[in-house]
Write a protein that holds these residues in place. Structure first.
Motif, PDB file in Angstrom:
ATOM      1  N   LYS A 162     -35.477 -27.203  -8.901  1.00 31.95           N
ATOM      2  CA  LYS A 162     -33.942 -25.583  -8.768  1.00 31.95           C
ATOM      3  C   LYS A 162     -34.354 -24.912  -7.685  1.00 31.95           C
ATOM      4  N   MET A 163     -32.824 -24.511  -6.925  1.00 33.22           N
ATOM      5  CA  MET A 163     -33.132 -23.520  -6.284  1.00 33.22           C
ATOM      6  C   MET A 163     -32.355 -22.432  -7.201  1.00 33.22           C
ATOM      7  N   ARG A 164     -32.913 -21.032  -6.899  1.00 32.33           N
ATOM      8  CA  ARG A 164     -31.869 -20.224  -7.516  1.00 32.33           C
ATOM      9  C   ARG A 164     -31.848 -18.277  -6.351  1.00 32.33           C
ATOM     10  N   ASP A 165     -31.765 -18.057  -6.469  1.00 36.19           N
ATOM     11  CA  ASP A 165     -31.888 -16.064  -6.312  1.00 36.19           C
ATOM     12  C   ASP A 165     -32.403 -16.453  -4.845  1.00 36.19           C
ATOM     13  N   CYS A 166     -30.761 -16.933  -4.345  1.00 32.01           N
ATOM     14  CA  CYS A 166     -31.077 -17.037  -2.588  1.00 32.01           C
ATOM     15  C   CYS A 166     -29.667 -15.618  -2.449  1.00 32.01           C
ATOM     16  N   ALA A 167     -30.512 -15.650  -1.266  1.00 36.15           N
ATOM     17  CA  ALA A 167     -30.020 -14.040   0.102  1.00 36.15           C
ATOM     18  C   ALA A 167     -30.170 -14.082   0.793  1.00 36.15           C
ATOM     19  N   TRP A 168     -29.626 -13.732   1.752  1.00 38.05           N
ATOM     20  CA  TRP A 168     -29.572 -13.592   3.199  1.00 38.05           C
ATOM     21  C   TRP A 168     -29.155 -12.453   4.153  1.00 38.05           C
ATOM     22  N   GLN A 169     -29.864 -12.061   5.106  1.00 36.99           N
ATOM     23  CA  GLN A 169     -29.660 -10.853   5.953  1.00 36.99           C
ATOM     24  C   GLN A 169     -29.428 -11.155   6.864  1.00 36.99           C
ATOM     25  N   ALA A 170     -28.766 -10.454   8.048  1.00 40.09           N
ATOM     26  CA  ALA A 170     -28.363 -11.083   9.098  1.00 40.09           C
ATOM     27  C   ALA A 170     -27.825  -9.681  10.061  1.00 40.09           C
ATOM     28  N   GLU A 171     -28.533 -10.245  11.598  1.00 41.14           N
ATOM     29  CA  GLU A 171     -28.455  -8.589  11.951  1.00 41.14           C
ATOM     30  C   GLU A 171     -28.257  -9.524  13.928  1.00 41.14           C
ATOM     31  N   GLY A 172     -28.191  -8.277  14.465  1.00 43.15           N
ATOM     32  CA  GLY A 172     -27.374  -8.397  16.042  1.00 43.15           C
ATOM     33  C   GLY A 172     -26.557  -9.639  15.887  1.00 43.15           C
ATOM     34  N   ASP A 173     -26.453 -10.818  17.208  1.00 42.12           N
ATOM     35  CA  ASP A 173     -24.790 -11.283  17.301  1.00 42.12           C
ATOM     36  C   ASP A 173     -24.984 -12.398  15.882  1.00 42.12           C
ATOM     37  N   PHE A 174     -25.712 -12.637  14.926  1.00 45.10           N
ATOM     38  CA  PHE A 174     -25.360 -13.061  13.665  1.00 45.10           C
ATOM     39  C   PHE A 174     -24.859 -11.955  13.210  1.00 45.10           C
ATOM     40  N   GLN A 175     -25.337 -10.868  12.791  1.00 43.27           N
ATOM     41  CA  GLN A 175     -24.454  -9.790  12.278  1.00 43.27           C
ATOM     42  C   GLN A 175     -22.657  -9.577  12.246  1.00 43.27           C
ATOM     43  N   THR A 176     -22.637  -9.813  13.317  1.00 44.26           N
ATOM     44  CA  THR A 176     -21.372  -9.184  14.173  1.00 44.26           C
ATOM     45  C   THR A 176     -20.454 -10.629  13.754  1.00 44.26           C
TER      46      THR A 176
END
Length: 219
Positions: free
Chosen positions: A140-154
């Motif tokens: 089972k999958m849990r505690d998913c998070a993400w971080q985006a910077e630069g072009d992905f952030q925009t």
């Protein structure tokens, strides 16, 4: 470029949803209609076939301001463009609901058009995207998070996205060297670097972002 056009019935009285009286005040978009359909939403088959056109549509808006139904009123001549129009707008559009003469929210209608024009895609820009989650011993999958910077952030600031996998788990989890089931943290990293042809090597660390990175966590 894709454009959400102005309402097709501008200047006319509010249109009624079948089965309801005409509202005193029509339903209006709660945000920018230009974000309902974006260049990156262009259907791949339509791009490959160089298909363009104008799709007219009518929305039935419920009393909470959400799209209850979308119908195509003018075909672009390409079924995939018409289908994408209603699918995307149903997912993304929010409205200030129509109101009756007493000021009470009620169902209403909204008509408009989307002009599908094959976008001129700009070159990739530097960016960094990392998604992390834990896979339990049972898969089972849990505690998913993400971080985006630069072009992905925009891009994510324009249209917030959940980069976590759609599935809630896997058929099997991970095992250690002895074959015992164990928890593991999965890290998926995507990096875009734009470098001169000579004198520069790909970075071994993530590039600096633009201001504060965009972060998120799955519900």
């Amino acid at each position: 470029m894709l454009m959400a056009a102005a309402p097709a019935q501008a200047g006319q009285g509010p249109e009624a949803v079948p089965g309801f009286a005409p509202p005193a005040v029509a339903a209006t978009p709660a945000g920018d209609p230009g974000t309902w359909v974006l260049p990156e939403d262009y259907p791949s088959a339509a791009l490959q076939g160089s298909k363009e056109g104008m799709t007219g549509f009518v929305l039935d808006i419920d009393s909470a301001g959400r799209v209850d139904q979308c119908s195509v009123t003018q075909s672009s001549g390409a079924s995939d463009l018409d289908e994408a129009t209603c699918r995307l707008i149903t997912q993304r559009a929010l409205f200030k609901p129509a109101v009756d003469a007493r000021g009470q929210a009620m169902p209403g209608r909204f008509r408009s058009r989307v002009k599908w024009v094959i976008p001129q895609v700009p070159p990739p820009q530097p960016g960094f995207l990392r998604t992390t989650y834990i896979v339990d011993a049972d898969g089972k999958m849990r505690d998913c998070a993400w971080q985006a910077e630069g072009d992905f952030q925009t891009k994510m600031e324009k249209v917030p996205q959940n980069t976590c996998p759609n599935n809630k788990g896997y058929a099997d989890g991970y095992t250690d060297e002895q074959g015992a089931s164990v928890e593991r943290r999965v890290v998926i990293t995507t990096r875009i670097e734009v470098l001169p042809l000579s004198g520069a090597e790909p970075s071994s660390t993530k590039p600096a972002g633009q201001g504060q990175p965009v972060t998120g966590r799955a519900p």
